[in-house]
Write a protein that holds these residues in place. Structure first.
Motif, PDB file in Angstrom:
ATOM      1  N   LEU A  60      55.927  41.096  45.279  1.00 26.60           N
ATOM      2  CA  LEU A  60      54.923  41.827  45.647  1.00 26.60           C
ATOM      3  C   LEU A  60      54.667  41.615  47.217  1.00 26.60           C
ATOM      4  N   SER A 113      50.487  51.416  35.940  1.00 28.30           N
ATOM      5  CA  SER A 113      50.932  50.355  34.789  1.00 28.30           C
ATOM      6  C   SER A 113      50.069  50.724  33.487  1.00 28.30           C
ATOM      7  N   HIS A 164      48.005  43.680  34.310  1.00 30.52           N
ATOM      8  CA  HIS A 164      46.835  44.024  34.914  1.00 30.52           C
ATOM      9  C   HIS A 164      46.411  42.773  35.501  1.00 30.52           C
ATOM     10  N   TYR A 207      48.243  41.887  38.559  1.00 32.03           N
ATOM     11  CA  TYR A 207      47.969  42.583  39.896  1.00 32.03           C
ATOM     12  C   TYR A 207      46.170  42.361  40.341  1.00 32.03           C
ATOM     13  N   HIS A 208      45.538  42.269  39.609  1.00 34.46           N
ATOM     14  CA  HIS A 208      44.090  41.856  40.136  1.00 34.46           C
ATOM     15  C   HIS A 208      44.195  40.634  40.829  1.00 34.46           C
ATOM     16  N   HIS A 267      46.457  39.631  42.659  1.00 33.61           N
ATOM     17  CA  HIS A 267      46.855  39.745  43.910  1.00 33.61           C
ATOM     18  C   HIS A 267      46.476  40.905  44.735  1.00 33.61           C
ATOM     19  N   LEU A 311      45.344  43.877  43.997  1.00 38.66           N
ATOM     20  CA  LEU A 311      45.284  45.239  43.702  1.00 38.66           C
ATOM     21  C   LEU A 311      44.267  45.680  42.959  1.00 38.66           C
TER      22      LEU A 311
END
Length: 153
Positions: free
Chosen positions: A99, A118, A126, A129-130, A132, A134
């Motif tokens: 990423l 996703s 999820h 991603y959160h 990091h 997103l």
């Protein structure tokens, strides 16, 4: 990170796409067999798809991201088709390295953001991603067109 990783952008036609990338993508997309992956990757690479893969010191593929730059009415985006780590090596920092590389690549290619889809049930992804930064900015809607209920992705 506990695992030393080397990132490699694999050019279209690189045999490692079939031998290394395909099996990892297929862990994420189990309905896709080896032949289907080969057809998909050839067509998608002609449309700009690239693969960035993470390798360990023994040259084993640990994770991969499939991505492409798209010109949209919202600006240029780096769209991530797939981001997957070998299931045995999750939480070892490989996804984070991929990423981070995608973020650098997006900046270098003048993209305004990274976007990805996703599945709604993939809670573990999820959370990743959160963590990091997103955020959920849209809902992705779809309808199957081949007549088979539930056959789409």
């Amino acid at each position: 990170m506990t695992t030393p990783v080397t990132l490699r952008r694999l050019p279209a036609g690189d045999p490692r796409i079939g031998s290394d990338v395909g099996p990892l993508i297929r862990t994420l997309r189990p309905a896709l067999d080896a032949e289907g992956f080969e057809r998909f990757s050839a067509e998608a690479q002609a449309q700009g798809l690239e693969f960035t893969a993470a390798y360990d010191e023994a040259d084993r593929c640990l994770g991969v991201a499939g991505h492409r730059v798209l010109a949209t009415s919202r600006g240029r985006v780096l769209f991530v088709d797939d981001l997957v780590t070998d299931p045995r090596l999750r939480s070892a920092g490989i996804g984070e390295r991929l990423l981070d590389e995608l973020k650098s690549l997006a900046r270098a290619r003048d993209c305004v953001r990274i976007e990805l889809d996703s599945g709604v049930t993939n809670q573990r992804a999820h959370r990743f991603y959160h963590r990091h930064a997103l955020t959920i900015r849209a809902l992705h809607f779809a309808v199957d067109t081949n007549g088979a209920p539930g056959a789409g992705r």
